[in-house]
Design an enzyme around this catalytic site. Structure first.
Site, PDB file in Angstrom:
ATOM      1  N   ASP A 110     -73.271  45.521  51.599  1.00  0.00           N
ATOM      2  CA  ASP A 110     -71.955  45.328  50.992  1.00  0.00           C
ATOM      3  C   ASP A 110     -71.498  46.624  50.305  1.00  0.00           C
ATOM      4  O   ASP A 110     -72.281  47.281  49.622  1.00  0.00           O
ATOM      5  CB  ASP A 110     -72.067  44.189  49.957  1.00  0.00           C
ATOM      6  CG  ASP A 110     -70.757  43.869  49.290  1.00  0.00           C
ATOM      7  OD1 ASP A 110     -69.827  43.466  49.997  1.00  0.00           O
ATOM      8  OD2 ASP A 110     -70.666  44.020  48.059  1.00  0.00           O
ATOM      9  N   GLU A 129     -71.000  47.791  55.403  1.00  0.00           N
ATOM     10  CA  GLU A 129     -69.597  47.489  55.170  1.00  0.00           C
ATOM     11  C   GLU A 129     -68.987  48.763  54.619  1.00  0.00           C
ATOM     12  O   GLU A 129     -68.989  49.006  53.419  1.00  0.00           O
ATOM     13  CB  GLU A 129     -69.420  46.327  54.176  1.00  0.00           C
ATOM     14  CG  GLU A 129     -67.979  45.879  54.101  1.00  0.00           C
ATOM     15  CD  GLU A 129     -67.562  45.338  52.742  1.00  0.00           C
ATOM     16  OE1 GLU A 129     -66.605  44.580  52.695  1.00  0.00           O
ATOM     17  OE2 GLU A 129     -68.178  45.695  51.724  1.00  0.00           O
TER      18      GLU A 129
END
Ligand code: BGC
Ligand code: MG
Length: 538
Positions: free
Chosen positions: A212, A271
Site C-alpha cells: 500500500d 500500489e
C-alpha cells in the site's frame, strides 16, 4: 495452472481479482464480510477464470480507514475470522489453482498499534518515538505544524500530542487520518521488523504482497514544504516531498532479494501512483518490485486520442525496463467505471464500462478486476448517515468519499441482503440499494448478454488466444480518430469506439467477442458507439 503462457510467471500476464473483504461475503451474519465468506465463494472466482485473488487488509484494526489502519501486522481481525480461517482460505485457493495476494500497509500503522502506544508513552527522541515521524513544537509558534503537508483525507498532516513526564509536546506526521501515524523508514530497526513481517506471510504461503502507498514510505530528509495545490494533486503528483524519494528503491531491492530466495513464484506488487510513466516504471526494474499498479487507464477519459496516448506512453516506459503494466480500471478507492464514464445508457449493461473491460483485457500485461466490476455495479449514492469513509468527516462533510464503491455484493436476485449475509443476519455494514438484485451473480449467470458473461468469456479467451494475450506486443492500427485499435503479435486484435457514431471497420476478420452485437455492413463490420470488439484473422 494459470492463464499465463507456458514458462511465464503467473503475475506477468495474469488476471487478479481484488476482494474488499468487508463487502464480499459474510459467513457469520454480523453484516461484515469475512475470510470464511471469501473461501466459500472461491469457486465463483474459478468460474470467472481469474489467476489470483488479492485480499484487502483483514488484520486487527480499529477500522478508522477500513482496515488500512493496522494494529497487528501478523493477525486477523476477529470481525474477519482467525488465522486458521486464513490458512484454510489459502489451502482451498491453492487446491483450486488460485494464487493469493495479501495487502501490506507499511507507510503507517494504526494509532492503536503497540508501537504507537509505546511511542506516546516514551519521551521525545526515544527509540520508540523514532519508529514514527515526530517533530518538536516550535516554542515561538506552538500551533504551527512543522511544515505545510496536508493529509490526503483533509486538514494538516500533523497532530500535536503531549509527552509524558512534563516533556514538551511533539507533532507526529499522518499523511492519512490522525489514526494512521506514518512510520519512519529511515530507521533500520523498523526496516528489520518489516522484513520479518514480509517473511511471516511468505511462510504462511501467500503468493504475493501488495504494498500500500509503495511510493510514500520515505520522506524528504529536510521535510520541505509541499506548496500550494498539494491536496488536489495528492495521489497524482510525484513531485511532492513525501512521494517517490530515492530511498524507496533500495528498500525494494532488498525485499526483492529476500522474496526471490523463497521457493515458489512469489510477487511483490506496489500500489505506486505517480502518473509519470517513467518514474512509475523505475519501481519495476528487474531487481525491484515484480509489478506495480498502472492507474493510468483508471484516470483516463473516455476519449480515443487520450486512451491511445496513455496506453502507448505507459507500454513504452515499462518496455524500457523489461516490465509489463498491471492495468486497473476499478478499485475500492475509485468511482466505479459504470458511473465514471457516464456509461452510455447506465443499467446493468452500461456500454462504456463493458467496452473498457474488453480494452483492458486485450492489452499486454496483467489486469486487476475489482469485485463487482464484473457485474457492472454502479457507484452507489449512499445516505449521509451511512457513510464510513474518514474523508466524509475530515472534509467537513463536503466530500462523500469512497464508500459508494464498497457496497456489499449482491449474490442472489432476491433475499434480505441478496445473500451477502445468511438469512436473519445483522444489516450489511453499508446499505445495499433497492433493486440491487438486478445486478446479482445469480441473475447475470442466467443471462448470456450480461456483463458477468462478458467478463467470463473475455478472461477465458484471453487465455486461449495466442497462448496469452498478456504477453505479446501491440501494434496500433488506424481505424479513425474515434477508435482505439490494435493488433497483437499473433493477429488477435481489439477495436474500441469512443465516438458518437458507428464506425465501419474493414479487414478485421472473425469477431471473437463484442461488448454489444456488432453488425456486418457490406464487407465491413459496423462498430457502434461505446462498443468494443475482439477479432482474429478470418
Ligand atoms: C488504499 C486506501 C487507503 C490508503 C491509506 C490507499 O492506497 O488503497 O484505501 O485509504 O492507502 O492506507
Ligand atoms: Mg461476517
Amino acid at each position: 495452472m494459470t492463464g499465463s503462457a507456458p514458462g511465464e510467471l503467473w503475475w506477468r500476464g495474469g488476471v487478479c481479482y481484488q476482494v474488499y473483504v468487508r463487502s464480499f461475503a459474510d459467513s457469520d451474519g454480523d453484516g461484515v464480510g469475512d475470510l470464511p465468506g471469501v473461501t466459500a465463494r472461491l469457486p465463483y472466482l474459478v468460474s470467472l477464470g481469474v489467476d489470483a485473488v488479492w485480499l484487502t487488509p483483514f488484520y486487527p484494526s480499529p477500522m478508522a480507514d477500513g482496515g488500512y489502519d493496522v494494529a497487528d501486522y501478523r493477525g486477523v481481525d476477529p470481525a474477519f475470522g482467525t488465522l486458521a480461517d486464513f490458512d484454510a482460505l489459502v489451502a482451498d485457493a491453492h487446491r483450486l489453482g488460485l494464487r493469493v495476494v495479501c495487502d501490506l500497509v507499511p507507510n503507517h500503522t494504526s494509532d492503536r498499534h503497540p508501537w504507537f502506544r509505546e511511542a506516546l508513552a516514551a519521551p521525545p527522541g526515544s527509540p520508540a518515538r523514532r519508529r514514527y515521524v515526530f517533530r518538536p513544537v516550535d516554542d515561538h509558534d506552538p500551533d504551527r505544524p512543522p511544515n505545510d503537508w496536508r493529509s490526503a483525507f483533509g486538514g494538516s498532516a500533523w497532530r500535536r500530542v503531549p509527552s509524558p513526564d512534563g516533556w514538551p509536546d511533539e507533532w507526529y506526521l499522518h499523511l492519512f487520518s490522525p489514526e494512521q501515524p506514518d512510520l519512519n523508514w529511515d530507521n533500520p530497526q523498523l526496516r528489520a521488523e518489516f522484513r520479518k513481517i514480509v517473511r511471516c506471510w511468505l511462510d504462511r504461503g501467500v503468493d504475493g504482497l501488495c504494498i500500500d502507498m509503495a511510493h510514500a514510505l520515505f520522506k524528504h530528509p529536510d521535510m520541505v514544504d509541499a506548496g500550494a495545490g498539494q491536496h488536489i494533486e495528492f495521489r497524482r503528483n510525484h513531485l511532492m516531498p513525501f512521494f517517490d524519494q530515492p530511498g524507496v528503491h533500495g528498500l525494494y531491492r532488498q525485499w526483492r532479494t529476500m522474496v526471490d530466495a523463497v521457493p515458489g513464484e512469489r510477487a511483490l506488487i506496489g500500489e505506486v501512483c505517480l502518473f509519470d510513466a517513467d518514474r512509475q516504471a523505475r519501481y519495476v526494474r528487474p531487481d525491484e518490485l515484480h509489478q506495480a499498479f498502472t492507474f493510468e487507464l483508471l484516470e483516463c477519459d473516455w476519449f480515443a486520442p487520450a486512451l491511445r496516448d496513455t496506453i502507448g506512453r505507459t507500454l513504452e516506459a515499462y518496455r524500457r525496463v523489461g516490465a509489463r503494466p498491471a492495468w486497473v480500471l476499478n478499485s475500492h478507492d475509485a468511482t466505479r467505471t459504470v458511473t465514471r464514464y457516464g456509461s452510455g445508457g447506465g443499467g446493468p449493461r452500461a456500454a462504456r464500462a463493458r467496452a473498457a473491460a474488453l480494452l483492458m483485457l486485450a492489452l499486454p500485461g496483467a489486469a486487476y478486476v475489482y469485485q463487482g466490476e464484473e457485474l457492472g455495479l454502479p457507484q452507489v449514492d449512499l445516505p449521509d448517515e451511512a457513510l464510513r469513509d474518514p474523508i466524509w468527516e475530515r472534509s467537513g462533510r463536503t466530500v462523500r468519499g469512497r464508500d459508494g464503491s464498497r457496497v456489499p455484493i449482491p449474490w442472489t436476485a432476491d433475499g434480505e441482503t441478496y445473500a451477502f449475509s445468511p438469512d436473519g443476519a445483522d444489516p450489511p455494514w453499508l446499505p445495499q440499494p433497492d433493486g440491487w438484485g438486478a445486478w446479482s451473480v445469480q441473475r447475470q449467470t442466467a443471462d448470456p448478454a450480461s456483463t458477468l458473461a462478458l467478463y467470463r468469456a473475455a478472461i477465458r479467451l484471453r487465455r486461449k488466444v495466442g497462448e496469452n494475450i498478456g504477453a505479446a506486443e501491440l501494434t496500433w492500427w488506424d481505424a479513425g480518430p474515434d477508435v482505439v485499435a490494435f493488433r497483437r503479435g499473433d493477429g488477435f486484435g481489439c477495436a474500441v469506439n469512443t465516438g458518437g457514431g458507428a464506425v465501419p471497420l474493414t479487414g478485421v476478420g472473425r469477431v471473437l467477442l463484442a461488448s454489444v452485437p456488432a453488425e456486418p455492413a457490406g464487407g465491413a463490420l459496423l462498430l457502434p458507439p461505446d462498443a468494443a470488439v475482439w477479432f482474429i484473422p478470418a
